[in-house]
Scaffold this motif. Structure first.
Motif, PDB file in Angstrom:
ATOM      1  N   CYS A   1       0.762  -1.098  -0.128  1.00 24.08           N
ATOM      2  CA  CYS A   1       0.101  -0.028  -0.044  1.00 24.08           C
ATOM      3  C   CYS A   1       0.932   1.316  -0.136  1.00 24.08           C
ATOM      4  CB  CYS A   1      -0.930  -0.057   1.326  1.00 24.08           C
ATOM      5  SG  CYS A   1      -2.001   1.449   1.239  1.00 24.08           S
ATOM      6  N   THR A   2       0.646   2.214  -0.982  1.00 26.98           N
ATOM      7  CA  THR A   2       1.528   3.339  -1.059  1.00 26.98           C
ATOM      8  C   THR A   2       1.223   4.365   0.153  1.00 26.98           C
ATOM      9  OG1 THR A   2       0.037   4.149  -2.550  1.00 26.98           O
ATOM     10  CG2 THR A   2       1.738   3.305  -3.583  1.00 26.98           C
ATOM     11  N   SER A   3      -0.134   3.957   0.811  1.00 25.98           N
ATOM     12  CA  SER A   3      -0.404   5.086   1.875  1.00 25.98           C
ATOM     13  C   SER A   3       0.180   4.721   3.058  1.00 25.98           C
ATOM     14  CB  SER A   3      -1.940   5.099   2.075  1.00 25.98           C
ATOM     15  OG  SER A   3      -2.416   6.041   2.825  1.00 25.98           O
ATOM     16  N   CYS A   4      -0.145   3.420   3.564  1.00 18.41           N
ATOM     17  CA  CYS A   4      -0.078   2.954   4.943  1.00 18.41           C
ATOM     18  C   CYS A   4       1.062   1.938   5.084  1.00 18.41           C
ATOM     19  CB  CYS A   4      -1.115   2.253   5.637  1.00 18.41           C
ATOM     20  SG  CYS A   4      -1.684   0.788   4.914  1.00 18.41           S
ATOM     21  N   GLY A   5       1.794   1.160   3.744  1.00 20.90           N
ATOM     22  CA  GLY A   5       2.580   0.437   3.706  1.00 20.90           C
ATOM     23  C   GLY A   5       2.320  -1.189   4.077  1.00 20.90           C
ATOM     24  N   ALA A   6       1.063  -1.237   4.118  1.00 26.85           N
ATOM     25  CA  ALA A   6       0.297  -2.529   4.329  1.00 26.85           C
ATOM     26  C   ALA A   6       0.839  -3.636   3.324  1.00 26.85           C
ATOM     27  CB  ALA A   6      -1.130  -2.626   4.602  1.00 26.85           C
ATOM     28  N   VAL A   7       1.364  -4.780   3.507  1.00 24.32           N
ATOM     29  CA  VAL A   7       2.044  -5.627   2.684  1.00 24.32           C
ATOM     30  C   VAL A   7       0.982  -6.881   2.439  1.00 24.32           C
ATOM     31  CG1 VAL A   7       3.762  -7.082   1.951  1.00 24.32           C
ATOM     32  CG2 VAL A   7       4.166  -5.083   3.120  1.00 24.32           C
TER      33      VAL A   7
END
Ligand SMILES: [Zn+2]
Ligand SMILES: [Zn+2]
Length: 162
Positions: free
Chosen positions: A92-98
């Motif tokens: 995720c480019t917003s929160c970094g979730a993978v």
């Protein structure tokens, strides 16, 4: 569960230690965790474990092939237990979730490079970038504007890295 983990550690040619067991258990519960996250989890079981010790264990487990290290651009190295299946990641480019993305073509390396420079290719690591479900509703602008923003952002970030 611990017995199974101990067997896997021994089969990989490593000595079974409390720290190695704790790190593998932490990654079982939280895949794609960075060293800080693993450290916090390990400290709950083994208080006093240093971050440096966690790094040493992560490196040993990665070298032995028990865990995989992934390094998305702009993110600290992440570690996971799911290994050897050539799966990819979406970040995720917003929160970094993978999240994991299975190999879409069924067999490694999923991609056919136009030229390999004489190399024999056996794996490919692909990182997809986008917005995770949790981040999507927070953006109230039209979808085409968001996409334009992300493209601009990417060009900028690649430029500053050089
Ligand atoms: Zn997100
Ligand atoms: Zn993964």
């Amino acid at each position: 569960m611990a017995t199974d983990l101990e067997t896997r550690i021994r089969d990989a040619g490593l000595r079974v230690t409390g720290q190695r067991l704790a790190v593998l258990t932490a990654l079982e519960r939280a895949p794609h965790a960075d060293a800080d996250t693993v450290h916090r989890a390990v400290q709950r079981e083994l208080p006093g474990t240093s971050l440096q010790a966690v790094y040493v264990v992560l490196n040993a487990l990665a070298t032995a092939g028990l865990i995989r290290r992934i390094e998305p651009a702009g993110s600290p190295a992440l570690y996971e237990r799911r290994i050897g299946d050539n799966h990819h990641h979406v970040v995720c480019t917003s929160c970094g979730a993978v999240a994991d993305v299975d190999c879409v073509h069924g067999a490694a390396p999923c991609l056919a490079p136009s030229s390999t420079g004489g190399f024999v290719i056996d794996t490919a690591e692909v990182t997809f970038w986008g917005l995770c479900p949790a981040c999507q509703p927070q953006q109230h602008r039209p979808a085409h504007e968001r996409r334009a923003d992300q493209q601009t952002h990417h060009v900028t970030s690649y430029g500053t890295e050089d």
